[in-house]
Design a protein around this motif. Structure first.
Motif, PDB file in Angstrom:
ATOM      1  N   GLY A   1       0.854  -1.161   0.088  1.00  0.00           N
ATOM      2  CA  GLY A   1       0.125   0.082   0.033  1.00  0.00           C
ATOM      3  C   GLY A   1       0.877   1.190   0.050  1.00  0.00           C
ATOM      4  O   GLY A   1       0.410   2.512  -0.244  1.00  0.00           O
ATOM      5  N   SER A   2       2.124   1.225   0.185  1.00  0.00           N
ATOM      6  CA  SER A   2       2.859   2.210   0.053  1.00  0.00           C
ATOM      7  C   SER A   2       3.366   2.446  -1.252  1.00  0.00           C
ATOM      8  O   SER A   2       2.979   1.931  -2.173  1.00  0.00           O
ATOM      9  CB  SER A   2       4.263   2.177   1.020  1.00  0.00           C
ATOM     10  OG  SER A   2       4.969   1.066   0.650  1.00  0.00           O
ATOM     11  N   LEU A   3       4.169   3.751  -1.590  1.00  0.00           N
ATOM     12  CA  LEU A   3       4.501   4.192  -2.896  1.00  0.00           C
ATOM     13  C   LEU A   3       6.072   4.421  -2.997  1.00  0.00           C
ATOM     14  O   LEU A   3       6.518   5.002  -1.869  1.00  0.00           O
ATOM     15  CB  LEU A   3       3.993   5.545  -3.142  1.00  0.00           C
ATOM     16  CG  LEU A   3       4.182   6.371  -4.309  1.00  0.00           C
ATOM     17  CD1 LEU A   3       3.861   5.509  -5.543  1.00  0.00           C
ATOM     18  CD2 LEU A   3       3.383   7.646  -4.245  1.00  0.00           C
ATOM     19  N   ILE A   4       6.821   4.027  -3.909  1.00  0.00           N
ATOM     20  CA  ILE A   4       8.092   4.102  -4.033  1.00  0.00           C
ATOM     21  C   ILE A   4       8.193   4.914  -5.427  1.00  0.00           C
ATOM     22  O   ILE A   4       7.644   4.497  -6.249  1.00  0.00           O
ATOM     23  CB  ILE A   4       8.880   2.887  -4.077  1.00  0.00           C
ATOM     24  CG1 ILE A   4       8.791   2.072  -2.748  1.00  0.00           C
ATOM     25  CG2 ILE A   4      10.309   2.997  -4.830  1.00  0.00           C
ATOM     26  CD1 ILE A   4       9.481   0.456  -3.034  1.00  0.00           C
ATOM     27  N   ARG A   5       8.781   6.222  -5.221  1.00  0.00           N
ATOM     28  CA  ARG A   5       9.019   6.970  -6.710  1.00  0.00           C
ATOM     29  C   ARG A   5      10.374   7.069  -6.733  1.00  0.00           C
ATOM     30  O   ARG A   5      11.250   7.348  -5.674  1.00  0.00           O
ATOM     31  CB  ARG A   5       8.378   8.272  -6.572  1.00  0.00           C
ATOM     32  CG  ARG A   5       6.980   8.114  -6.474  1.00  0.00           C
ATOM     33  CD  ARG A   5       6.251   9.716  -6.489  1.00  0.00           C
ATOM     34  NE  ARG A   5       4.798   9.589  -6.792  1.00  0.00           N
ATOM     35  CZ  ARG A   5       4.196  10.674  -6.430  1.00  0.00           C
ATOM     36  NH1 ARG A   5       4.727  11.747  -5.754  1.00  0.00           N
ATOM     37  NH2 ARG A   5       2.979  10.499  -6.705  1.00  0.00           N
ATOM     38  N   LEU A   6      10.964   6.849  -8.026  1.00  0.00           N
ATOM     39  CA  LEU A   6      12.521   6.883  -8.064  1.00  0.00           C
ATOM     40  C   LEU A   6      12.565   7.254  -9.268  1.00  0.00           C
ATOM     41  O   LEU A   6      12.278   7.136 -10.466  1.00  0.00           O
ATOM     42  CB  LEU A   6      13.138   5.599  -7.890  1.00  0.00           C
ATOM     43  CG  LEU A   6      12.772   4.332  -8.230  1.00  0.00           C
ATOM     44  CD1 LEU A   6      13.839   4.208  -9.563  1.00  0.00           C
ATOM     45  CD2 LEU A   6      12.973   3.258  -7.311  1.00  0.00           C
ATOM     46  N   SER A   7      13.817   8.151  -9.559  1.00  0.00           N
ATOM     47  CA  SER A   7      14.502   8.254 -10.860  1.00  0.00           C
ATOM     48  C   SER A   7      15.716   7.793 -11.080  1.00  0.00           C
ATOM     49  O   SER A   7      16.449   8.030 -10.276  1.00  0.00           O
ATOM     50  CB  SER A   7      14.368   9.792 -11.036  1.00  0.00           C
ATOM     51  OG  SER A   7      14.645  10.259 -12.348  1.00  0.00           O
ATOM     52  N   TYR A   8      16.103   7.214 -12.034  1.00  0.00           N
ATOM     53  CA  TYR A   8      17.515   6.637 -12.361  1.00  0.00           C
ATOM     54  C   TYR A   8      17.815   7.046 -13.755  1.00  0.00           C
ATOM     55  O   TYR A   8      16.975   6.821 -14.607  1.00  0.00           O
ATOM     56  CB  TYR A   8      17.443   5.112 -11.987  1.00  0.00           C
ATOM     57  CG  TYR A   8      17.909   4.678 -10.812  1.00  0.00           C
ATOM     58  CD1 TYR A   8      19.416   4.349 -10.969  1.00  0.00           C
ATOM     59  CD2 TYR A   8      17.402   4.990  -9.667  1.00  0.00           C
ATOM     60  CE1 TYR A   8      19.871   3.616  -9.572  1.00  0.00           C
ATOM     61  CE2 TYR A   8      17.934   4.598  -8.385  1.00  0.00           C
ATOM     62  CZ  TYR A   8      19.134   4.075  -8.384  1.00  0.00           C
ATOM     63  OH  TYR A   8      19.793   3.596  -7.163  1.00  0.00           O
ATOM     64  N   TYR A   9      19.020   7.272 -13.970  1.00  0.00           N
ATOM     65  CA  TYR A   9      19.493   7.521 -15.289  1.00  0.00           C
ATOM     66  C   TYR A   9      19.710   6.318 -16.041  1.00  0.00           C
ATOM     67  O   TYR A   9      19.228   6.045 -17.077  1.00  0.00           O
ATOM     68  CB  TYR A   9      20.812   8.406 -15.240  1.00  0.00           C
ATOM     69  CG  TYR A   9      21.494   8.515 -16.561  1.00  0.00           C
ATOM     70  CD1 TYR A   9      20.935   9.520 -17.570  1.00  0.00           C
ATOM     71  CD2 TYR A   9      22.321   7.570 -16.991  1.00  0.00           C
ATOM     72  CE1 TYR A   9      21.494   9.689 -18.922  1.00  0.00           C
ATOM     73  CE2 TYR A   9      23.110   7.959 -18.449  1.00  0.00           C
ATOM     74  CZ  TYR A   9      22.533   8.907 -19.154  1.00  0.00           C
ATOM     75  OH  TYR A   9      23.163   9.065 -20.521  1.00  0.00           O
TER      76      TYR A   9
ATOM     77  N   ARG B   1       3.304   0.282  -4.548  1.00  0.00           N
ATOM     78  CA  ARG B   1       3.138   1.133  -5.871  1.00  0.00           C
ATOM     79  C   ARG B   1       4.483   1.582  -6.249  1.00  0.00           C
ATOM     80  O   ARG B   1       5.133   2.188  -5.223  1.00  0.00           O
ATOM     81  CB  ARG B   1       2.073   2.433  -5.832  1.00  0.00           C
ATOM     82  CG  ARG B   1       0.659   1.873  -5.542  1.00  0.00           C
ATOM     83  CD  ARG B   1      -0.331   2.952  -5.372  1.00  0.00           C
ATOM     84  NE  ARG B   1      -0.143   4.008  -6.151  1.00  0.00           N
ATOM     85  CZ  ARG B   1      -0.096   5.370  -5.951  1.00  0.00           C
ATOM     86  NH1 ARG B   1      -0.660   5.592  -4.513  1.00  0.00           N
ATOM     87  NH2 ARG B   1       0.154   6.586  -6.758  1.00  0.00           N
ATOM     88  N   VAL B   2       4.992   1.299  -7.447  1.00  0.00           N
ATOM     89  CA  VAL B   2       6.064   1.557  -7.941  1.00  0.00           C
ATOM     90  C   VAL B   2       6.138   2.356  -9.141  1.00  0.00           C
ATOM     91  O   VAL B   2       5.485   2.197  -9.901  1.00  0.00           O
ATOM     92  CB  VAL B   2       7.062   0.505  -8.307  1.00  0.00           C
ATOM     93  CG1 VAL B   2       8.191   0.707  -8.649  1.00  0.00           C
ATOM     94  CG2 VAL B   2       7.350  -0.446  -6.813  1.00  0.00           C
ATOM     95  N   GLN B   3       6.765   3.494  -8.847  1.00  0.00           N
ATOM     96  CA  GLN B   3       6.563   4.547  -9.866  1.00  0.00           C
ATOM     97  C   GLN B   3       8.263   5.009 -10.338  1.00  0.00           C
ATOM     98  O   GLN B   3       8.598   5.427  -9.470  1.00  0.00           O
ATOM     99  CB  GLN B   3       6.023   5.872  -9.834  1.00  0.00           C
ATOM    100  CG  GLN B   3       4.585   5.681  -9.490  1.00  0.00           C
ATOM    101  CD  GLN B   3       3.738   7.021  -8.960  1.00  0.00           C
ATOM    102  OE1 GLN B   3       4.337   8.013  -8.756  1.00  0.00           O
ATOM    103  NE2 GLN B   3       2.482   6.978  -9.261  1.00  0.00           N
ATOM    104  N   ALA B   4       8.768   4.651 -11.681  1.00  0.00           N
ATOM    105  CA  ALA B   4      10.114   4.621 -11.713  1.00  0.00           C
ATOM    106  C   ALA B   4      10.034   5.435 -13.061  1.00  0.00           C
ATOM    107  O   ALA B   4       9.451   5.168 -14.079  1.00  0.00           O
ATOM    108  CB  ALA B   4      10.737   3.481 -11.853  1.00  0.00           C
ATOM    109  N   ILE B   5      11.103   6.456 -13.251  1.00  0.00           N
ATOM    110  CA  ILE B   5      11.482   7.271 -14.384  1.00  0.00           C
ATOM    111  C   ILE B   5      12.958   6.851 -14.806  1.00  0.00           C
ATOM    112  O   ILE B   5      13.823   6.898 -14.028  1.00  0.00           O
ATOM    113  CB  ILE B   5      11.189   8.516 -14.437  1.00  0.00           C
ATOM    114  CG1 ILE B   5       9.850   9.009 -14.142  1.00  0.00           C
ATOM    115  CG2 ILE B   5      11.660   9.373 -15.619  1.00  0.00           C
ATOM    116  CD1 ILE B   5       9.529  10.431 -13.783  1.00  0.00           C
ATOM    117  N   PHE B   6      13.176   6.298 -16.018  1.00  0.00           N
ATOM    118  CA  PHE B   6      14.462   6.100 -16.363  1.00  0.00           C
ATOM    119  C   PHE B   6      14.847   6.831 -17.488  1.00  0.00           C
ATOM    120  O   PHE B   6      13.879   6.940 -18.208  1.00  0.00           O
ATOM    121  CB  PHE B   6      14.661   4.258 -16.943  1.00  0.00           C
ATOM    122  CG  PHE B   6      14.614   3.595 -15.592  1.00  0.00           C
ATOM    123  CD1 PHE B   6      15.752   3.374 -14.843  1.00  0.00           C
ATOM    124  CD2 PHE B   6      13.220   2.998 -15.083  1.00  0.00           C
ATOM    125  CE1 PHE B   6      15.602   2.722 -13.678  1.00  0.00           C
ATOM    126  CE2 PHE B   6      13.198   2.381 -14.004  1.00  0.00           C
ATOM    127  CZ  PHE B   6      14.080   2.049 -13.272  1.00  0.00           C
TER     128      PHE B   6
END
Length: 67
Positions: free
Chosen positions: A34-42, A62-67
């Motif tokens: 139920g928690s949220l992980i947001r991350l950005s990685y090159y 919930r996992v939100q990732a931008i690569f």
């Protein structure tokens, strides 16, 4: 929650070189459903990190990732 700084040592042992990534994996593993992980990685080339994100998603994070 405790705030802390984590540093790696690029010329140290494997554990010292991976200190930051290993801490991130530890935090991902501790994220409750139920928690949220947001991350950005090159660039992501660490299968352990990717596996941790997939496992978190599988347990209901919930996992939100931008690569």
């Amino acid at each position: 929650m405790t705030t802390q700084a984590v540093f790696n040592n690029p010329i140290g042992t494997v554990a010292e070189q991976r200190a930051i990534v290993d801490k991130q994996i530890e935090l991902i593993a501790g994220a409750p459903a139920g928690s949220l992980i947001r991350l950005s990685y090159y660039y992501l080339n660490d299968p352990d990190f990717a596996d941790a994100l997939i496992a978190a998603h599988d347990r209901g994070v919930r996992v939100q990732a931008i690569f």
